[in-house]
Write a protein that holds these residues in place. Sequence first.
Motif, PDB file in Angstrom:
ATOM      1  N   GLU A   1       7.253 104.428  -1.256  1.00 35.64           N
ATOM      2  CA  GLU A   1       8.545 104.789  -1.855  1.00 35.64           C
ATOM      3  C   GLU A   1       8.697 106.299  -2.002  1.00 35.64           C
TER       4      GLU A   1
ATOM      5  N   ARG B   1       9.665 107.764   1.272  1.00 33.73           N
ATOM      6  CA  ARG B   1      11.074 107.492   1.580  1.00 33.73           C
ATOM      7  C   ARG B   1      11.984 108.429   0.800  1.00 33.73           C
TER       8      ARG B   1
ATOM      9  N   GLY C   1      11.068  98.583   2.521  1.00 28.77           N
ATOM     10  CA  GLY C   1       9.659  98.863   2.291  1.00 28.77           C
ATOM     11  C   GLY C   1       8.735  98.104   3.207  1.00 28.77           C
TER      12      GLY C   1
END
Length: 219
Positions: free
Chosen positions: A11, A14, A34
């Motif tokens: 995460e 990202r 994910g």
Amino acid sequence: MITVMLVDDQEMLRTGLKVIINAQPDLEVVAEAGEGITAVHLLESTTVDVVLMDLNMPGIDGVETIRRIRAAHGSRSPRILVLTTFDQDDNVLAALRAGAEGFFSKGASPAELADGIRRVASGEHALSPTAIDALVVHVSEDPVSPADPEKEALFAALTPREHEVVELIVAGLDNAEISRRIFISPFTVKTHANRAMMKVGARDRAQLVSLAIQAGVRG
């Protein structure tokens, strides 16, 4: 505006990629996933231009995710740019053969990444220097691997000049470098490359490289 989907199980990564991409005036992240299977499902209802994807993810890996996206969307599939820590030759080849249009390592600079997304979105291939090196290493270290007869027959139909251009593409040269090497204009290089892609059934130059290697073409 070029729309982008991020597919990576980290995460924080990202989030960082979203900041980099959204800082560009012509790029926008509109979806995230994910894991691969989530990405496949999201694309059933979300239209994006480019999928920026890791290879090493839980569940189905990036290569299988690419295959499923291609199978589900065919010619309407979004363009796929792999961004991964693992840039060994096997990973590069597997991703290109599955249908990726580009391959970058996570060490790419923000400018390189943004340029790669634009190139892939415009229909070109985008291979980082490390990815090109990996392909060259694969070819040089496995010179006697048998060529696929069907692929070999496709490339046998190319003109001598088209074949020469393909060899130089496999060697990692871009249009400008090929132009200087064989003394023709970059536009003519692109024309020969496009004709070669049409004859062998390649969507783009990344797939052309993959098919050429399978056919035994050496740069």
